[in-house]
Design a protein around this motif. Structure first.
Motif: not given
Length: 288
Positions: A9-10, A26, A32, A118-120, A221, A286-288
């Motif tokens: 993811e990142l 991402d 970010y 994951n994205k955290t 985002y 968290e990068f959403i």
């Protein structure tokens, strides 16, 4: 030296100088984190230790001795050692040296662990007193998040709403004699004038978890900062310069008050740590 963490993811970059988060991208190469344009603000996400904010007159008193220290302390400008590293986590450590002892007369360990899942990105701060005397300190985070559009397109949602005590800054010092309320029952719309009087600092000590969601009107985002048991939180960007970032800053400490007597043991928000003991502080992004 840069250290990379990555998953599907990142991709995350961290600098051993200051143990500073410098990039989160991402798989579409969306960045970010603010890229430290020195025309506006030349940092990414400094770690604030052993003070948060400014000392009154840039010094404090301890056991009758005077010590000088600049805003936000020295951790952000010191080289950390990378103790442990794998694809998804890294553990940094800073200990005392001759320069820190001249400003802060303690033997200490500051460990910072970054873990990507994951994205955290989770961040754990572990402060240990390696000295034989009671240690006073503060610690805080200062991540700056990129704004892809004009600031007026962004908003910050705080927890589930509510009203928070706002502590204004007076020449970079906390003015508890002029507090008011920040109404967060609706998302806070950002604009440059919001930062005219410096950072917005709110008292978040009533909540065991404080969540701040940065979102915009143009795309999906989002960034969510979750801080655990933080006493205060700062929201900051440049004024009048048009820096394309906003900082969301969980703090376990705060700048000296305008009426402080310089004694560090009476400093508002100061933390105490007995010899050989340690304290942990946590947040995740968290990068959403």
């Amino acid at each position: 030296m840069l250290v990379k963490l990555e998953n599907e993811e990142l991709t995350v970059l961290l600098n051993t100088k200051g143990a500073e988060l410098t990039s989160v991208k991402d798989n579409k190469e969306h960045e970010y984190i603010w890229q430290a344009d020195s025309k506006f603000w030349g940092r990414h996400a400094p770690v604030l230790f052993p003070i948060v904010g400014r000392l009154k007159d840039d010094f404090y008193l301890l056991h009758g001795n005077k010590y000088s220290m600049g805003q936000h302390g020295f951790a952000r400008d010191n080289e950390f050692e990378a103790l442990e590293k794998n694809d998804n986590s890294v553990l940094f450590e800073l200990s005392e040296n001759d320069e820190t002892m001249s400003m802060y007369p303690y033997k200490f360990s500051l460990k910072i662990k970054y873990t990507l899942s994951n994205k955290t990105l989770s961040v754990d701060y572990i402060v240990k007193n390696n000295d034989t005397k009671l240690m006073y300190y503060s610690i805080g985070a200062h991540p700056a998040f990129n704004l892809s559009y004009n600031m007026e397109n962004y908003k910050i949602t705080i927890n589930d709403g509510g009203s928070y005590k706002h502590i204004p800054l007076n020449k970079s010092l906390s003015d508890f004699e002029d507090t008011d309320e920040l109404n967060a029952n609706e998302p806070i719309r950002l604009n440059r004038e919001f930062f005219k009087d410096d950072a917005k600092i709110i008292d978040t000590s009533d909540n065991s978890i404080n969540s701040f969601v940065l979102s915009n009107d143009k795309d999906d985002y989002k960034i969510k900062v979750n801080a655990f048991n933080c006493k205060y939180t700062g929201i900051w960007s440049t004024y009048p310069k048009d820096g394309s970032f906003v900082c969301i800053e969980p703090w376990w400490g705060i700048a000296d008050t305008t009426s402080h007597n310089h004694e560090i043991n009476t400093k508002v928000g100061i933390n105490e740590l007995m010899p050989t003991k340690s304290n942990d502080y946590k947040l995740n992004i968290e990068f959403i």
